[in-house]
Design a protein around this motif. Sequence first.
Motif, PDB file in Angstrom:
ATOM      1  N   ARG A  68       1.049  -1.126   0.028  1.00 10.90           N
ATOM      2  CA  ARG A  68      -0.166   0.063  -0.087  1.00 10.90           C
ATOM      3  C   ARG A  68       0.806   1.234   0.007  1.00 10.90           C
ATOM      4  NH1 ARG A  68      -3.334  -2.437   3.488  1.00 10.90           N
ATOM      5  NH2 ARG A  68      -2.477  -1.465   5.191  1.00 10.90           N
ATOM      6  N   ALA A  69       2.016   1.256   0.874  1.00 11.95           N
ATOM      7  CA  ALA A  69       2.776   2.538   0.987  1.00 11.95           C
ATOM      8  C   ALA A  69       3.364   2.713  -0.528  1.00 11.95           C
ATOM      9  CB  ALA A  69       3.779   2.392   1.855  1.00 11.95           C
ATOM     10  N   VAL A  70       4.045   1.595  -1.102  1.00 13.92           N
ATOM     11  CA  VAL A  70       4.630   1.920  -2.136  1.00 13.92           C
ATOM     12  C   VAL A  70       3.872   2.334  -3.184  1.00 13.92           C
ATOM     13  CG1 VAL A  70       5.828   0.680  -4.169  1.00 13.92           C
ATOM     14  CG2 VAL A  70       6.748   0.316  -1.741  1.00 13.92           C
ATOM     15  N   VAL A  71       2.476   1.753  -3.385  1.00 14.83           N
ATOM     16  CA  VAL A  71       1.554   2.245  -4.537  1.00 14.83           C
ATOM     17  C   VAL A  71       1.111   3.552  -4.181  1.00 14.83           C
ATOM     18  CG1 VAL A  71      -0.762   1.806  -5.286  1.00 14.83           C
ATOM     19  CG2 VAL A  71       0.903  -0.044  -5.080  1.00 14.83           C
ATOM     20  N   LEU A  72       0.751   3.996  -2.982  1.00 10.23           N
ATOM     21  CA  LEU A  72       0.285   5.094  -2.829  1.00 10.23           C
ATOM     22  C   LEU A  72       1.439   6.282  -3.113  1.00 10.23           C
ATOM     23  CD1 LEU A  72      -1.822   4.679   0.321  1.00 10.23           C
ATOM     24  CD2 LEU A  72      -2.474   5.071  -1.937  1.00 10.23           C
ATOM     25  N   HIS A  73       2.611   5.922  -2.682  1.00  9.46           N
ATOM     26  CA  HIS A  73       3.866   6.840  -2.770  1.00  9.46           C
ATOM     27  C   HIS A  73       4.236   7.197  -4.511  1.00  9.46           C
ATOM     28  CE1 HIS A  73       6.934   9.493  -1.751  1.00  9.46           C
ATOM     29  NE2 HIS A  73       7.942   9.009  -2.103  1.00  9.46           N
ATOM     30  N   TYR A  74       4.357   6.045  -4.987  1.00  6.94           N
ATOM     31  CA  TYR A  74       4.731   6.011  -6.428  1.00  6.94           C
ATOM     32  C   TYR A  74       3.789   6.046  -7.437  1.00  6.94           C
ATOM     33  CZ  TYR A  74       9.267   5.407  -4.303  1.00  6.94           C
ATOM     34  OH  TYR A  74      10.605   5.473  -3.603  1.00  6.94           O
ATOM     35  N   LEU A  75       2.680   5.613  -7.264  1.00  9.50           N
ATOM     36  CA  LEU A  75       1.680   5.422  -8.300  1.00  9.50           C
ATOM     37  C   LEU A  75       0.633   6.702  -7.984  1.00  9.50           C
ATOM     38  CD1 LEU A  75       1.196   1.837  -8.916  1.00  9.50           C
ATOM     39  CD2 LEU A  75       2.497   3.126 -10.155  1.00  9.50           C
ATOM     40  N   ALA A  76       0.191   6.662  -6.970  1.00  9.85           N
ATOM     41  CA  ALA A  76      -0.905   7.850  -6.534  1.00  9.85           C
ATOM     42  C   ALA A  76      -0.081   9.197  -6.256  1.00  9.85           C
ATOM     43  CB  ALA A  76      -1.475   7.561  -5.265  1.00  9.85           C
ATOM     44  N   ASP A  77       1.181   9.314  -6.117  1.00 13.90           N
ATOM     45  CA  ASP A  77       1.972  10.662  -5.883  1.00 13.90           C
ATOM     46  C   ASP A  77       1.666  11.247  -4.579  1.00 13.90           C
ATOM     47  OD1 ASP A  77       3.672  10.376  -8.147  1.00 13.90           O
ATOM     48  OD2 ASP A  77       2.030  11.188  -9.249  1.00 13.90           O
ATOM     49  N   LEU A  78       1.036  10.425  -3.618  1.00  9.83           N
ATOM     50  CA  LEU A  78       0.997  10.946  -2.334  1.00  9.83           C
ATOM     51  C   LEU A  78       2.300  11.062  -1.490  1.00  9.83           C
ATOM     52  CD1 LEU A  78      -2.272   9.014  -0.652  1.00  9.83           C
ATOM     53  CD2 LEU A  78      -1.948  11.110  -1.991  1.00  9.83           C
ATOM     54  N   SER A  79       2.348  12.065  -0.632  1.00 12.39           N
ATOM     55  CA  SER A  79       3.745  12.148   0.225  1.00 12.39           C
ATOM     56  C   SER A  79       3.535  11.422   1.360  1.00 12.39           C
ATOM     57  CB  SER A  79       3.668  13.730   0.696  1.00 12.39           C
ATOM     58  OG  SER A  79       2.621  14.060   1.756  1.00 12.39           O
ATOM     59  N   VAL A  80       4.873  11.175   1.880  1.00 10.79           N
ATOM     60  CA  VAL A  80       4.587  10.394   3.216  1.00 10.79           C
ATOM     61  C   VAL A  80       3.799  10.968   4.251  1.00 10.79           C
ATOM     62  CG1 VAL A  80       6.147   9.682   5.199  1.00 10.79           C
ATOM     63  CG2 VAL A  80       7.222   9.733   3.006  1.00 10.79           C
ATOM     64  N   THR A  81       3.541  12.250   4.437  1.00 11.68           N
ATOM     65  CA  THR A  81       2.688  12.807   5.335  1.00 11.68           C
ATOM     66  C   THR A  81       1.001  12.423   5.251  1.00 11.68           C
ATOM     67  OG1 THR A  81       4.166  14.589   5.705  1.00 11.68           O
ATOM     68  CG2 THR A  81       1.703  14.808   6.465  1.00 11.68           C
ATOM     69  N   GLN A  82       0.868  12.521   3.732  1.00 11.11           N
ATOM     70  CA  GLN A  82      -0.515  12.127   3.349  1.00 11.11           C
ATOM     71  C   GLN A  82      -0.806  10.781   3.493  1.00 11.11           C
ATOM     72  OE1 GLN A  82       0.055  13.528  -0.707  1.00 11.11           O
ATOM     73  NE2 GLN A  82      -1.212  15.337  -0.189  1.00 11.11           N
ATOM     74  N   ILE A  83       0.083   9.706   3.454  1.00  9.48           N
ATOM     75  CA  ILE A  83       0.124   8.314   3.312  1.00  9.48           C
ATOM     76  C   ILE A  83      -0.248   8.149   4.920  1.00  9.48           C
ATOM     77  CG2 ILE A  83       1.221   6.129   3.317  1.00  9.48           C
ATOM     78  CD1 ILE A  83       2.787   7.062   0.849  1.00  9.48           C
ATOM     79  N   ALA A  84       0.730   8.727   5.640  1.00  7.35           N
ATOM     80  CA  ALA A  84       0.641   8.587   7.207  1.00  7.35           C
ATOM     81  C   ALA A  84      -0.823   8.975   7.751  1.00  7.35           C
ATOM     82  CB  ALA A  84       1.743   9.457   7.856  1.00  7.35           C
TER      83      ALA A  84
END
Length: 186
Positions: free
Chosen positions: A135-151
């Motif tokens: 989930r973290a990899v997909v959200l960061h690299y494919l959905a372009d979410l920042s670490v803060t947004q994922i957290a």
Amino acid sequence: MMVTGKPRLGEPPPDQPTEFPEPAEGVDFDKLYHTHFRSLTLQLAAYCGDLSQAQDLVQEAFCRAYARWSRLSRYDDPVGWVRRVAWNLAASRWRRVRTAQSWLRRQRQEHVAGPEPDRVALTAALAQLPPTQRRAVVLHYLADLSVTQIAQQEEVPEGTVKSWLHRGRLALAAQLTSTREVNGHD
């Protein structure tokens, strides 16, 4: 009347009269349905060429008649109303089929190339990751979410997301490197 052998299509069963009586003023819906369903179905089957479709059309016509029965029961010929509705439904169905077939004939097939081998390898490697890391990899690299947004989305501290990303990248690198070596790529 004595029946020998199997009843044939289009003939009433032996316990029903040969002629169907016309409904009188204030006729009961159940009686009308049981008296005329078969004959109307046979008429529509001859028109449509499909017995099950004809049964559906006549059933729909009777459902519409039932919804209007308080008014329809006072008509001189409620069966005529049901017949007309069933025939109109059949004509509408033919028009819809003809329109759909016309639209399908105008469509062109598009040939789409399959996924590249790298894409297949990445998908397989992602499937091997634990769900949190994936989930973290997909959200960061494919959905372009920042670490803060994922957290915020995952309701975890930012350090946890950074850890998931780090572990996920390491696992992906190891899996993709081994896949490239197996496939003979540089």
